[in-house]
Design a protein around this motif. Sequence first.
Motif, short mmCIF file in Angstrom:
data_model
loop_
_atom_site.label_atom_id
_atom_site.label_comp_id
_atom_site.label_asym_id
_atom_site.label_seq_id
_atom_site.Cartn_x
_atom_site.Cartn_y
_atom_site.Cartn_z
N UNK A 74 -11.57 -4.30 -4.49
CA UNK A 74 -10.83 -3.40 -3.60
C UNK A 74 -11.00 -1.96 -4.06
N UNK A 75 -10.85 -1.73 -5.36
CA UNK A 75 -10.96 -0.37 -5.90
C UNK A 75 -12.38 0.17 -5.69
N UNK A 76 -13.38 -0.68 -5.86
CA UNK A 76 -14.76 -0.20 -5.72
C UNK A 76 -15.10 0.13 -4.26
N UNK A 77 -14.53 -0.61 -3.32
CA UNK A 77 -14.83 -0.40 -1.90
C UNK A 77 -13.95 0.67 -1.26
N UNK A 78 -12.69 0.71 -1.63
CA UNK A 78 -11.72 1.58 -0.95
C UNK A 78 -11.46 2.87 -1.73
N UNK A 79 -11.68 2.81 -3.05
CA UNK A 79 -11.44 4.00 -3.87
C UNK A 79 -10.02 4.13 -4.36
N UNK A 80 -9.18 3.17 -4.05
CA UNK A 80 -7.79 3.15 -4.50
C UNK A 80 -7.44 1.74 -4.92
N UNK A 81 -6.47 1.61 -5.82
CA UNK A 81 -5.96 0.29 -6.17
C UNK A 81 -5.24 -0.30 -4.96
N UNK A 82 -5.21 -1.63 -4.83
CA UNK A 82 -4.61 -2.25 -3.64
C UNK A 82 -3.15 -1.83 -3.40
N UNK A 83 -2.33 -1.85 -4.43
CA UNK A 83 -0.92 -1.50 -4.26
C UNK A 83 -0.79 -0.02 -3.88
N UNK A 84 -1.64 0.83 -4.46
CA UNK A 84 -1.62 2.25 -4.11
C UNK A 84 -1.98 2.45 -2.65
N UNK A 85 -2.99 1.73 -2.18
CA UNK A 85 -3.37 1.85 -0.77
C UNK A 85 -2.22 1.44 0.13
N UNK A 86 -1.57 0.32 -0.19
CA UNK A 86 -0.45 -0.15 0.62
C UNK A 86 0.68 0.87 0.65
N UNK A 87 0.96 1.48 -0.48
CA UNK A 87 2.04 2.47 -0.54
C UNK A 87 1.68 3.71 0.26
N UNK A 88 0.45 4.16 0.14
CA UNK A 88 0.04 5.36 0.88
C UNK A 88 0.05 5.11 2.38
N UNK A 89 -0.35 3.91 2.80
CA UNK A 89 -0.28 3.62 4.24
C UNK A 89 1.17 3.59 4.71
N UNK A 90 2.04 3.01 3.92
CA UNK A 90 3.47 2.98 4.24
C UNK A 90 4.00 4.39 4.45
N UNK A 91 3.57 5.31 3.59
CA UNK A 91 4.04 6.70 3.69
C UNK A 91 3.37 7.45 4.84
N UNK A 92 2.14 7.05 5.21
CA UNK A 92 1.52 7.64 6.40
C UNK A 92 2.31 7.26 7.64
N UNK A 93 2.72 5.99 7.71
CA UNK A 93 3.53 5.53 8.84
C UNK A 93 4.87 6.27 8.84
#
Length: 319
Positions: free
Chosen positions: A239-258
């Motif tokens: 996940x980190x290699x493909x997305x550039x963020x740790x999975x939990x970090x990505x989930x949190x950032x999306x939550x905050x975008x919403x």
Amino acid sequence: MIIQNPVSDPLSDVLALAGLRAACSVRLQAGGEWALRFRPIELKFNVVRRGECWLRIENMPARHLREGDCFVVSRTPFILASAAHIEAINASEVFAQSGASATYGSGNEVELLGGSVALVSQGAAELLDLLPPAIVIQAQAGGASSFAWLLDELDREWQSAQAGAYAMCNDLLRLIFVHALRHHISTADIADLAWLGGLREPAISAVMRAIHGAPEKPWRLAEMAEIACMSRSGFAALFKSRVGQAPVEYATRWRMRVAASRLENSADSVSTVAASLGYLSDAAFGVAFRRVHGKSPGQYRRSTEDRITPTRPDLPSNN
């Protein structure tokens, strides 16, 4: 009749928060020896309807464009010209005299159609940051004909003055942008895609869909790894290699975008938004929001209230 909710689509979710608005539609005919410099505010879509020309962008090799080729330029000054090394003048000078349809040079061997986009959401800049300065879709590539047809429809709607024309322009531009993004996702080096790279990896894409489908859920690494059918360590590394963020970090950032979108586009109180996203206290929500957006939820909402969105910006500013 049975109506099913569509499966969550991360790219569609992000585009829904981006707030694209039509800014202008222009046509250019040119001939002889000519060169025009354009300075797009945000995004500019273009198709070569007839003839051929050169696309020049600083620090990039010049691209030879032929009939049917399409291209997207993001926030970057560029030059369209009959040859690779002709001195350019500002396109705004030409369009200021001619309006939405301009002729330049001697003859009309070349015809281009373009549409410009303004962004009305603070989160939209994050999407543009993922794009290269220019995306070129050659005529023989899949999707180029659809891209060109959509630009033709955009031009017709922009000029029509029919009821609902501006809403149609906004919808057409979103479709054009999706075509451009799809082409970029499928053809670019995965290292250049940031989080878009996750959409090319089935296991990661499945997790991203789950996160986007339930932003209120406090996602844990073990749950996400189970969806991906991988070990926690292997999933986290991929996940980190493909997305550039740790999975939990990505989930949190999306939550905050919403959260940011709801604060910007609804009258719900901060407490209501916090509760809708699974937070048991305003304080915990505020800490998470500030960590991502750099300001408190209340400050973010106040900063959006002062922003004014023009309905149809002056044409020369987008050339």
